[in-house]
Scaffold this motif. Structure first.
Motif, PDB file in Angstrom:
ATOM      1  N   LEU A 157      -2.292  10.518  -4.854  1.00 50.57           N
ATOM      2  CA  LEU A 157      -2.772   9.303  -5.506  1.00 50.57           C
ATOM      3  C   LEU A 157      -2.973   8.224  -4.456  1.00 50.57           C
ATOM      4  O   LEU A 157      -2.302   8.227  -3.425  1.00 50.57           O
ATOM      5  CB  LEU A 157      -1.742   8.812  -6.527  1.00 50.57           C
ATOM      6  CG  LEU A 157      -1.319   9.797  -7.613  1.00 50.57           C
ATOM      7  CD1 LEU A 157      -0.130   9.240  -8.380  1.00 50.57           C
ATOM      8  CD2 LEU A 157      -2.491  10.069  -8.546  1.00 50.57           C
ATOM      9  N   SER A 158      -3.870   7.311  -4.746  1.00 47.32           N
ATOM     10  CA  SER A 158      -4.017   6.161  -3.862  1.00 47.32           C
ATOM     11  C   SER A 158      -3.774   4.898  -4.670  1.00 47.32           C
ATOM     12  O   SER A 158      -3.923   4.885  -5.893  1.00 47.32           O
ATOM     13  CB  SER A 158      -5.401   6.147  -3.218  1.00 47.32           C
ATOM     14  OG  SER A 158      -6.405   6.115  -4.206  1.00 47.32           O
ATOM     15  N   SER A 159      -3.369   3.848  -3.964  1.00 41.27           N
ATOM     16  CA  SER A 159      -3.005   2.625  -4.649  1.00 41.27           C
ATOM     17  C   SER A 159      -3.248   1.440  -3.727  1.00 41.27           C
ATOM     18  O   SER A 159      -3.193   1.572  -2.503  1.00 41.27           O
ATOM     19  CB  SER A 159      -1.524   2.686  -5.037  1.00 41.27           C
ATOM     20  OG  SER A 159      -1.125   1.509  -5.682  1.00 41.27           O
ATOM     21  N   CYS A 203      -2.183  -3.956   1.117  1.00 41.02           N
ATOM     22  CA  CYS A 203      -2.186  -2.595   1.646  1.00 41.02           C
ATOM     23  C   CYS A 203      -2.982  -1.645   0.747  1.00 41.02           C
ATOM     24  O   CYS A 203      -3.020  -1.820  -0.470  1.00 41.02           O
ATOM     25  CB  CYS A 203      -0.756  -2.048   1.731  1.00 41.02           C
ATOM     26  SG  CYS A 203       0.283  -2.829   2.947  1.00 41.02           S
ATOM     27  N   GLU A 204      -3.545  -0.661   1.387  1.00 41.70           N
ATOM     28  CA  GLU A 204      -4.092   0.498   0.701  1.00 41.70           C
ATOM     29  C   GLU A 204      -3.226   1.668   1.130  1.00 41.70           C
ATOM     30  O   GLU A 204      -3.089   1.926   2.329  1.00 41.70           O
ATOM     31  CB  GLU A 204      -5.556   0.724   1.085  1.00 41.70           C
ATOM     32  CG  GLU A 204      -6.455  -0.417   0.652  1.00 41.70           C
ATOM     33  CD  GLU A 204      -7.907  -0.255   1.089  1.00 41.70           C
ATOM     34  OE1 GLU A 204      -8.247   0.805   1.663  1.00 41.70           O
ATOM     35  OE2 GLU A 204      -8.681  -1.185   0.859  1.00 41.70           O
ATOM     36  N   ALA A 225      -2.827   3.567   4.638  1.00 43.21           N
ATOM     37  CA  ALA A 225      -4.215   3.739   5.061  1.00 43.21           C
ATOM     38  C   ALA A 225      -4.759   2.448   5.655  1.00 43.21           C
ATOM     39  O   ALA A 225      -5.549   2.470   6.598  1.00 43.21           O
ATOM     40  CB  ALA A 225      -5.075   4.189   3.879  1.00 43.21           C
ATOM     41  N   LYS A 226      -4.333   1.332   5.081  1.00 44.06           N
ATOM     42  CA  LYS A 226      -4.767   0.024   5.576  1.00 44.06           C
ATOM     43  C   LYS A 226      -3.681  -0.991   5.260  1.00 44.06           C
ATOM     44  O   LYS A 226      -3.105  -0.970   4.181  1.00 44.06           O
ATOM     45  CB  LYS A 226      -6.079  -0.382   4.898  1.00 44.06           C
ATOM     46  CG  LYS A 226      -6.662  -1.669   5.433  1.00 44.06           C
ATOM     47  CD  LYS A 226      -7.997  -1.984   4.781  1.00 44.06           C
ATOM     48  CE  LYS A 226      -8.542  -3.287   5.346  1.00 44.06           C
ATOM     49  NZ  LYS A 226      -9.765  -3.692   4.674  1.00 44.06           N
ATOM     50  N   GLY A 227      -3.422  -1.877   6.224  1.00 48.18           N
ATOM     51  CA  GLY A 227      -2.430  -2.919   5.991  1.00 48.18           C
ATOM     52  C   GLY A 227      -1.152  -2.695   6.761  1.00 48.18           C
ATOM     53  O   GLY A 227      -1.083  -1.872   7.674  1.00 48.18           O
ATOM     54  N   LYS A 229      -0.377  -5.447  -3.280  1.00 52.65           N
ATOM     55  CA  LYS A 229      -0.578  -6.823  -2.834  1.00 52.65           C
ATOM     56  C   LYS A 229       0.529  -7.260  -1.880  1.00 52.65           C
ATOM     57  O   LYS A 229       1.683  -6.820  -1.990  1.00 52.65           O
ATOM     58  CB  LYS A 229      -0.615  -7.775  -4.031  1.00 52.65           C
ATOM     59  CG  LYS A 229      -1.829  -7.587  -4.893  1.00 52.65           C
ATOM     60  CD  LYS A 229      -1.839  -8.585  -6.031  1.00 52.65           C
ATOM     61  CE  LYS A 229      -3.077  -8.344  -6.890  1.00 52.65           C
ATOM     62  NZ  LYS A 229      -3.087  -9.232  -8.047  1.00 52.65           N
ATOM     63  N   LYS A 230       0.159  -8.148  -0.987  1.00 55.07           N
ATOM     64  CA  LYS A 230       1.095  -8.739  -0.045  1.00 55.07           C
ATOM     65  C   LYS A 230       2.333  -9.244  -0.789  1.00 55.07           C
ATOM     66  O   LYS A 230       2.217  -9.861  -1.841  1.00 55.07           O
ATOM     67  CB  LYS A 230       0.404  -9.908   0.673  1.00 55.07           C
ATOM     68  CG  LYS A 230       1.235 -10.631   1.680  1.00 55.07           C
ATOM     69  CD  LYS A 230       0.404 -11.752   2.317  1.00 55.07           C
ATOM     70  CE  LYS A 230       1.208 -12.545   3.303  1.00 55.07           C
ATOM     71  NZ  LYS A 230       0.373 -13.552   3.978  1.00 55.07           N
TER      72      LYS A 230
END
Length: 190
Positions: A28-30, A101-102, A52-54, A33-34
């Motif tokens: 799953l991806s999600s 973040c991703e 993946a990002k963040g 929020k900061k």
């Protein structure tokens, strides 16, 4: 997000198209929020998180009520509470998004199933775990062998972009000194 994980896996092991399809269908991806938490102390951790990002961090709240950052995770890094995850016990840690973040979410039961179906992933996770453990060992070495100013300068030289990404109080706690001391170091007053 899933592409980032697949690219990372492929750096260490080669997957066949059907293995890629199975992995993609199992995760799953999600977006987080900061300042949102992925895990809080007392919860049982059943999940591994691939960033993946963040940027995220793992921290504790010490006996004085002060947050102590133990680990940062940025792109292509896994985070979890390994003790809670493996032993099914309440966590002693918090995992929090430092930036938006991703993430790719991999639940324990799903991972166990995937490892049976795609044995090559055992090698991938072994390599990732070894790299993570090595980074933790080096951090401990630096904490024991370098002065606070040396730790800051070493980190700043090794990770110049990262120093700008996280709040200074988090970086100070990671490097094991106060935010006030961080201000003095940055101002050259140490």
């Amino acid at each position: 997000m899933i592409t980032a994980l697949l690219n990372h896996v492929q750096k260490f092991v080669s997957l066949e198209p059907e293995e890629i399809d199975l992995l993609e269908s199992s995760i799953l991806s999600s977006k987080v929020k900061k300042k949102d938490h992925l895990l809080k102390e007392g919860q049982i951790c059943h999940t591994m998180y691939f960033i993946a990002k963040g940027c995220a961090r793992q921290y504790i709240i010490n006996s004085k009520g002060i947050e102590q950052t133990l680990q940062f995770g940025i792109e292509n890094w896994w985070m979890t509470d390994y003790i809670s995850y493996h032993n099914n016990v309440p966590s002693h840690f918090y995992i929090q998004a430092v930036e938006n973040c991703e993430i790719v979410v991999l639940e324990k039961n799903v991972l166990e199933s995937i490892l049976v179906q795609i044995p090559k992933l055992e090698r991938y996770f072994r390599i990732v775990s070894q790299k993570s453990f090595g980074a933790a060992q080096m951090r401990i070495k630096f904490l024991f062998t370098m002065s606070a100013e040396e730790r800051y300068n070493h980190f700043k030289n090794q990770q110049p972009d990262f120093v700008q990404r996280v709040p200074q109080y988090m970086l100070a706690s990671y490097l094991d000194f106060s935010a006030e001391f961080m201000s003095k170091i940055r101002a050259g007053k140490v």
